[in-house]
Write a protein that holds these residues in place. Structure first.
Motif, PDB file in Angstrom:
ATOM      1  N   SER A 277      -9.531  -3.798  -5.625  1.00 30.19           N
ATOM      2  CA  SER A 277      -8.992  -4.575  -4.509  1.00 30.19           C
ATOM      3  C   SER A 277      -8.938  -3.689  -3.258  1.00 30.19           C
ATOM      4  O   SER A 277      -9.069  -2.459  -3.347  1.00 30.19           O
ATOM      5  CB  SER A 277      -7.583  -5.037  -4.850  1.00 30.19           C
ATOM      6  N   ASN A 278      -8.683  -4.312  -2.118  1.00 31.19           N
ATOM      7  CA  ASN A 278      -8.581  -3.526  -0.882  1.00 31.19           C
ATOM      8  C   ASN A 278      -7.436  -2.517  -0.955  1.00 31.19           C
ATOM      9  O   ASN A 278      -7.571  -1.380  -0.499  1.00 31.19           O
ATOM     10  CB  ASN A 278      -8.397  -4.454   0.328  1.00 31.19           C
ATOM     11  N   ILE A 279      -6.319  -2.912  -1.546  1.00 34.05           N
ATOM     12  CA  ILE A 279      -5.199  -1.966  -1.672  1.00 34.05           C
ATOM     13  C   ILE A 279      -5.615  -0.779  -2.549  1.00 34.05           C
ATOM     14  O   ILE A 279      -5.324   0.372  -2.237  1.00 34.05           O
ATOM     15  CB  ILE A 279      -3.944  -2.654  -2.260  1.00 34.05           C
ATOM     16  N   ALA A 280      -6.307  -1.065  -3.626  1.00 32.16           N
ATOM     17  CA  ALA A 280      -6.728   0.018  -4.527  1.00 32.16           C
ATOM     18  C   ALA A 280      -7.711   0.957  -3.821  1.00 32.16           C
ATOM     19  O   ALA A 280      -7.624   2.184  -3.974  1.00 32.16           O
ATOM     20  CB  ALA A 280      -7.338  -0.563  -5.798  1.00 32.16           C
TER      21      ALA A 280
ATOM     22  N   GLU B 102       3.173  -6.712  -9.325  1.00 31.19           N
ATOM     23  CA  GLU B 102       2.036  -7.103  -8.479  1.00 31.19           C
ATOM     24  C   GLU B 102       0.748  -6.474  -8.999  1.00 31.19           C
ATOM     25  O   GLU B 102       0.621  -5.236  -9.028  1.00 31.19           O
ATOM     26  CB  GLU B 102       2.262  -6.625  -7.035  1.00 31.19           C
TER      27      GLU B 102
ATOM     28  N   ASP C  24      -2.229  -6.039  -7.719  1.00 29.47           N
ATOM     29  CA  ASP C  24      -2.952  -5.127  -6.807  1.00 29.47           C
ATOM     30  C   ASP C  24      -2.304  -3.743  -6.755  1.00 29.47           C
ATOM     31  O   ASP C  24      -2.994  -2.720  -6.662  1.00 29.47           O
ATOM     32  CB  ASP C  24      -2.996  -5.702  -5.379  1.00 29.47           C
TER      33      ASP C  24
ATOM     34  N   GLU D  18      -2.914  -2.004 -10.137  1.00 32.25           N
ATOM     35  CA  GLU D  18      -4.323  -1.598 -10.202  1.00 32.25           C
ATOM     36  C   GLU D  18      -4.563  -0.350  -9.347  1.00 32.25           C
ATOM     37  O   GLU D  18      -5.231   0.600  -9.776  1.00 32.25           O
ATOM     38  CB  GLU D  18      -5.220  -2.740  -9.705  1.00 32.25           C
ATOM     39  N   ALA D  19      -4.010  -0.355  -8.124  1.00 36.74           N
ATOM     40  CA  ALA D  19      -4.218   0.777  -7.213  1.00 36.74           C
ATOM     41  C   ALA D  19      -3.690   2.075  -7.833  1.00 36.74           C
ATOM     42  O   ALA D  19      -4.332   3.126  -7.746  1.00 36.74           O
ATOM     43  CB  ALA D  19      -3.523   0.506  -5.880  1.00 36.74           C
TER      44      ALA D  19
ATOM     45  N   SER E  22       0.834  -1.216   0.000  1.00 41.26           N
ATOM     46  CA  SER E  22       0.000   0.000   0.000  1.00 41.26           C
ATOM     47  C   SER E  22       0.863   1.257   0.000  1.00 41.26           C
ATOM     48  O   SER E  22       0.540   2.245  -0.669  1.00 41.26           O
ATOM     49  CB  SER E  22      -0.907   0.029   1.235  1.00 41.26           C
TER      50      SER E  22
END
Ligand SMILES: [Fe+2]
Ligand SMILES: [Fe+2]
Length: 203
Positions: A137-140, A119, A121, A124-125, A50
């Motif tokens: 995703s949760n990170i995004a 990675e 995620d 994407e973030a 993150s």
């Protein structure tokens, strides 16, 4: 990708953005990363991932539009796994919003091509931080929230309380509501995709 590789890439990104971004944007990227770490600890998400996504999300923001577009044209294979996502397609298909938002996909392509980040995620973030959608995703989601609510921005008074008490999905909706409100207050046009996203979330 393990902890050591992410930490090594993070060091290299930090050197690059310290040298290339304005002090204000560099501070915003660091602050976004710090909030992303706090939220990752709250929600049990990989905080190194993150932090890197938060740190690098705006690293192409001060390039020209043509330079940003070239990164996506040349290294778009890095984010090919995101193609077909309605949010990204909306970003690329609207020339007005593309100019403002392509710095996200461009930064994901640079992170992949120049720094070797693979990675999904994290890519994407970074790619979707300015557009957002329900599939993130949760990170995004954490990076989207952190970008909009980090303390160097002017924020509503209750932000710190919300950041420490709401669950992730509620915080995501709260953040989108803040964005809609800010655009309305500033009399600036909101992207149709974000307006539709907010309408869907209110249902
Ligand atoms: Fe951005
Ligand atoms: Fe940002």
């Amino acid at each position: 990708m393990d902890y050591i590789e992410i930490t090594e890439i993070t060091k290299r990104v930090e050197i690059k953005i310290a040298a290339t971004l304005s002090p204000k944007r560099y501070a915003h990227c660091k602050s976004t990363g710090a909030v992303a770490v706090m939220l990752s600890e709250r929600f049990g998400v990989n905080k190194e991932a993150s932090y890197l996504a938060g740190l690098s999300h705006d690293m192409c923001r001060e390039l020209s539009f043509e330079e940003q577009e070239n990164l996506v044209d040349n290294y778009g294979a890095c984010i090919a796994f995101l193609r077909g996502r309605p949010s990204l397609e909306a970003l690329f298909s609207d020339t007005t919003y593309k100019r403002k938002m392509i710095h996200g996909p461009a930064a994901a392509c640079l992170l992949c091509h120049e720094f070797g980040m693979r990675e999904p995620d994290i890519l994407e973030a970074v790619a979707l931080h300015s557009v957002a959608d329900e599939e993130m995703s949760n990170i995004a989601k954490i990076v989207y929230i952190s970008d909009k609510l980090e303390p160097l921005r002017s924020r509503p008074q209750d932000v710190d309380e919300k950041l420490h008490t709401l669950d992730l999905d509620a915080l995501f909706v709260y953040t989108i509501a803040c964005v809609v409100h800010w655009f309305s207050e500033a009399d600036k046009p909101l992207s149709p995709f974000t307006a539709d996203l907010y309408s869907r979330m209110l249902k």
